[in-house]
Design an enzyme around this catalytic site. Sequence first.
Site: not given
Length: 307
Positions: A48-50
Amino acid sequence: MPAHTYEFIQLDVFTQTALAGNPLAVFTDAQGLTDDEMQALAREMNLSETTFILPRDVATEARDGKKVRIFTVEQELPFAGHPTLGTALYLYASGSNPKKPAEISLDLKAGKIPVRFTANSQNAGRDRVDGQVFGEMRQRDPEFGTPLSREDVARVIGIAVDEISSDWPIQPVSTGLTFTIVPFRNRQTLSDLKFSYAQAAEFLKNSGANFFYFLCPKRGEGRLEARSRMFFYGGEDPATGSAAGCAASWMVQHGVAKSDEQVLVRQGIECRRPSEMYVRATREGERVSNVRVGGYAVEILRGTVVL
């Protein structure tokens, strides 16, 4: 052209147990990467996020905080909760100074976000993120939007209007990213909910509501706990720290929680990634401030990308 290597670690955030919580990839030194390369790496990680840490000189970091950028698989975000907490816990664990800092500030697109730490033991978080250091981020003061109609929202979600509590408003709240808090009467109804972001995307866009954050607060044995769910274009989110800050603000604003009362928000149970977020906010008169969202994280893997 010589190859460049970039180290990353992957954490499970808002949990003390590996393979639970919300996964996060952290590139520990992203100097030299272009915006397009960061976006491509976020797609490659497919989480979902990096996040991407951009180290600066000591004096600048002391003044402005650690520069960090947050990407989804689609776009860069000004702020997000579990990437902020997870990245800060990594920075805490990886610091070379044996005397660990009580606080680290991240310099995000949304501004400077401080994260405070409490270690469960003297050796907690010495060399790696080990699920034994509690981090608590302070988010921006909330902005409250215009409440939405229960009937309209129930129709879009696909549930009976009576399943949405009439005691509190359905309201957009932002502490950096806007979430519309939808209070459910019954935890079972929340758990059974079949919902996709696509079915509400047009309504959310037209109303400026951004995302729904479904919340069911219950007080039992003196402790206030809440169950929550959040769906976005990537599916169901196991833990949404930015939304939890909005929920804390909303609960204090509408008298669900007392000022500075810590509430345990459990999310991700239905998608088999149980997560725990500890939230609180301060209310003085009509003003809500000092929004704090806390939790733990566990390192799950390390790797190297060669470009």
